[in-house]
Enzyme design. Sequence first.
Site, PDB file in Angstrom:
ATOM      1  N   HIS A  47      22.249  38.153  37.391  1.00 36.13           N
ATOM      2  CA  HIS A  47      22.601  37.876  38.648  1.00 36.13           C
ATOM      3  C   HIS A  47      21.311  37.667  39.564  1.00 36.13           C
ATOM      4  O   HIS A  47      21.166  36.761  40.322  1.00 36.13           O
ATOM      5  CB  HIS A  47      23.578  38.818  39.346  1.00 36.13           C
ATOM      6  CG  HIS A  47      23.917  38.547  40.662  1.00 36.13           C
ATOM      7  ND1 HIS A  47      23.762  38.796  42.054  1.00 36.13           N
ATOM      8  CD2 HIS A  47      25.045  37.423  40.880  1.00 36.13           C
ATOM      9  CE1 HIS A  47      24.442  38.525  42.734  1.00 36.13           C
ATOM     10  NE2 HIS A  47      25.006  37.486  42.179  1.00 36.13           N
ATOM     11  N   ASP A  89      27.464  34.453  41.702  1.00 40.54           N
ATOM     12  CA  ASP A  89      28.491  35.330  42.014  1.00 40.54           C
ATOM     13  C   ASP A  89      29.781  35.642  41.177  1.00 40.54           C
ATOM     14  O   ASP A  89      29.896  36.433  40.547  1.00 40.54           O
ATOM     15  CB  ASP A  89      28.767  35.427  43.540  1.00 40.54           C
ATOM     16  CG  ASP A  89      27.800  35.571  44.523  1.00 40.54           C
ATOM     17  OD1 ASP A  89      26.524  36.023  43.944  1.00 40.54           O
ATOM     18  OD2 ASP A  89      27.981  35.466  45.694  1.00 40.54           O
TER      19      ASP A  89
END
Length: 122
Positions: A47, A89
């Site tokens: 991420h 996300d």
Amino acid sequence: HLLQFGDLIDKIAGRSGFWYYGFYGCYCGLGGRGRPQDATDRCCFVHDCCYGKVTGCDPKKDIYTYSEENGAIVCGGDNPCKKEICECDRDAAICFRDNLDTYDNKYWLFPNKYCKEESEPC
């Protein structure tokens, strides 16, 4: 936007994003260095790398749009940069969900002093 990221974690992984993932391992939460400690921490590493590739907007502050279609999160909107943030996300939240069985409480509130190894490249 970080609050939206938390919402996606709640929706997809079924856990409080801030509580479970805000202070986990070497990469979940602010900053990140060293070696990811397990599969969940690696979700955060990936991420962070994803956010690092975003240009033209601020992944932590800019608000994006998404919808839920047949149980799936679909990132939308006219701004490709914000759509990319949403995809980072969403993919991390899916990664958290897929690794719930290996989430290890010993990595929650993990001390940074154990994250000193050189970081691997994205």
